[in-house]
Write an enzyme that holds these catalytic residues in place. Structure first.
Site, PDB file in Angstrom:
ATOM      1  N   TYR A 169       9.087  -5.894  -9.747  1.00 28.72           N
ATOM      2  CA  TYR A 169       9.070  -6.126  -8.298  1.00 28.72           C
ATOM      3  C   TYR A 169       9.157  -7.621  -8.064  1.00 28.72           C
ATOM      4  O   TYR A 169       8.492  -8.421  -8.731  1.00 28.72           O
ATOM      5  CB  TYR A 169       7.779  -5.583  -7.681  1.00 28.72           C
ATOM      6  CG  TYR A 169       7.657  -5.863  -6.197  1.00 28.72           C
ATOM      7  CD1 TYR A 169       8.162  -4.968  -5.261  1.00 28.72           C
ATOM      8  CD2 TYR A 169       7.062  -7.034  -5.728  1.00 28.72           C
ATOM      9  CE1 TYR A 169       8.069  -5.222  -3.905  1.00 28.72           C
ATOM     10  CE2 TYR A 169       6.971  -7.293  -4.375  1.00 28.72           C
ATOM     11  CZ  TYR A 169       7.470  -6.390  -3.469  1.00 28.72           C
ATOM     12  OH  TYR A 169       7.377  -6.655  -2.130  1.00 28.72           O
ATOM     13  N   GLU A 224      13.257  -8.849  -0.506  1.00 28.95           N
ATOM     14  CA  GLU A 224      12.558  -8.032  -1.503  1.00 28.95           C
ATOM     15  C   GLU A 224      13.562  -7.312  -2.395  1.00 28.95           C
ATOM     16  O   GLU A 224      14.569  -6.788  -1.915  1.00 28.95           O
ATOM     17  CB  GLU A 224      11.671  -7.013  -0.791  1.00 28.95           C
ATOM     18  CG  GLU A 224      10.916  -6.065  -1.721  1.00 28.95           C
ATOM     19  CD  GLU A 224      10.138  -5.014  -0.947  1.00 28.95           C
ATOM     20  OE1 GLU A 224       8.919  -5.178  -0.784  1.00 28.95           O
ATOM     21  OE2 GLU A 224      10.760  -4.024  -0.502  1.00 28.95           O
TER      22      GLU A 224
END
Length: 372
Positions: free
Chosen positions: A100, A185
């Site tokens: 992530y 993101e």
């Protein structure tokens, strides 16, 4: 302003961040030919909502015919109330590892914040705090190589993969500054055949800065049809997925109302701030909007300041006389011309409460009884 995944990935690709081979379609025509060229694919609905996979918004296909059928199926569906008009068809990945990576803005510290985790591919809110690596970025010096090397070590990365992830961090920060982003993101950032790819991409840019980007960033309208109608009336409105339609006058009182609904065991259908000085006609229009979303019950919470309680009462009566309201409606009126407003409602057989806890408890009880 949120960007669709395919838009974010196009920006990634143009700025040196590797993404899977893919193509955007707004119909099933041509999907089969594309799949014949690249093999098994993931077909991803392009909607501005998280959790697409769980909602059936991502499908897989191994051959052109199956891909065409799945594309047609997706383009005929809604994901969390949003119509799928665009799909992204990408090569199916055999993922070795998921990470992530994101950059957002820490409002309290007034600095960009890089967040990384070795636990990618899941909802980041569910990842325990100890698995998150967070680093504030000084905009005067930017994201320096030594900082990215330290983060990759914390992620347990080595060799070529560590170098590539460190490079992507720097590029993400450059994009964050270039596009006045509120969030960039990648979840997940994946390792495939010893290479790094952004398997998903999310970007949110500052609406007020979007005019500077030209064709690099196309304007995306995030509002649903109901939200757009409310905006045209000057009403702050956000659709939610709960049971109780809510109307209040002021952002603070609306948020408190939503919290109380949760506290008493139900959920709101919407956020609606009808404003501090809504006219009778605007109030009536707001109520009509609420009814169009088909909630199980209505809760109206008005603190009369600029908005007079008797005007709100007249609007409620007007709507009730013009529309056959078949669901329970609970009203709380307090403030300017409160007594006159309550008296008007009682003349038409409508009860009003002064205590908000009592009103919320009543509307939640109606919903629970209806669902029993």
């Amino acid at each position: 302003m949120k960007l669709y995944e395919y838009m974010a990935k196009e920006i990634f690709r143009n700025n040196g961040i590797p993404v899977p081979k893919g193509q955007v379609f707004n119909s099933a025509e041509g999907v089969g030919d594309f799949v014949a060229q690249i093999g098994p694919v993931a077909i991803k609905s392009q909607v501005l909502s998280g959790g697409r996979g769980k909602a059936g918004g991502i499908k897989f296909a191994s051959d052109p015919q199956e891909a065409t059928e799945k594309a047609e199926e997706l383009l005929a569906t809604e994901i969390k109330g949003l119509q799928v008009d665009i799909i992204l068809v990408e090569q199916k990945l055999t993922i070795e590892r998921e990470l992530y990576l994101a950059i957002t803005y820490d409002g309290a510290r007034r600095k960009p914040l890089l967040i990384a985790s070795a636990a990618g591919g899941v909802e980041i809110e569910q990842v325990s705090e100890e698995l998150l690596i967070k680093r504030l970025i000084d905009i005067n010096i930017g994201l320096q190589p030594y900082a990215t090397r330290e983060i990759t070590r914390q992620l347990g990365l080595t060799g070529k993969i560590a170098q590539e992830v460190a490079s992507i961090m720097v590029k993400l920060y450059q994009l964050f500054r270039k596009y006045d982003a509120e969030l960039i993101e990648i979840n997940p950032l994946v390792v495939v055949d010893s290479q790094i790819l952004a398997a998903d991409g999310k970007m949110t840019v500052d609406d007020d800065a979007a005019f500077r980007f030209g064709e690099d960033v196309l304007h995306v309208e995030e509002k649903t049809a109901v939200e757009q109608r409310a905006a045209e009336l000057g009403i702050s409105y956000v659709e939610l997925d709960g049971e109780i339609g809510v109307m209040a006058n002021g952002a603070g009182i609306t948020m408190v109302t939503l919290d109380l609904i949760h506290e008493f065991g139900s959920s709101p259908r919407n956020f609606m701030d009808a404003g501090g000085g809504s006219s009778m006609q605007a109030t009536a229009s707001a109520l009509e909007i609420l009814l169009s979303t088909q909630p199980k019950a209505l809760l109206i919470n008005i603190f009369g300041g600029i908005t007079r309680c008797d005007e709100v009462a007249k609007a409620i009566i007007q709507v009730k006389e013009s529309i056959d309201i078949k669901i329970p409606m609970v009203i709380r009126l307090v403030g300017t011309n409160e007594e006159a407003g309550i008296a008007l409602l009682r003349e038409h057989g409508i009860e009003s409460y002064r205590n908000i806890d009592e009103a919320v408890e009543k509307v939640v009880a109606f919903v629970k009884t209806k669902g029993a």
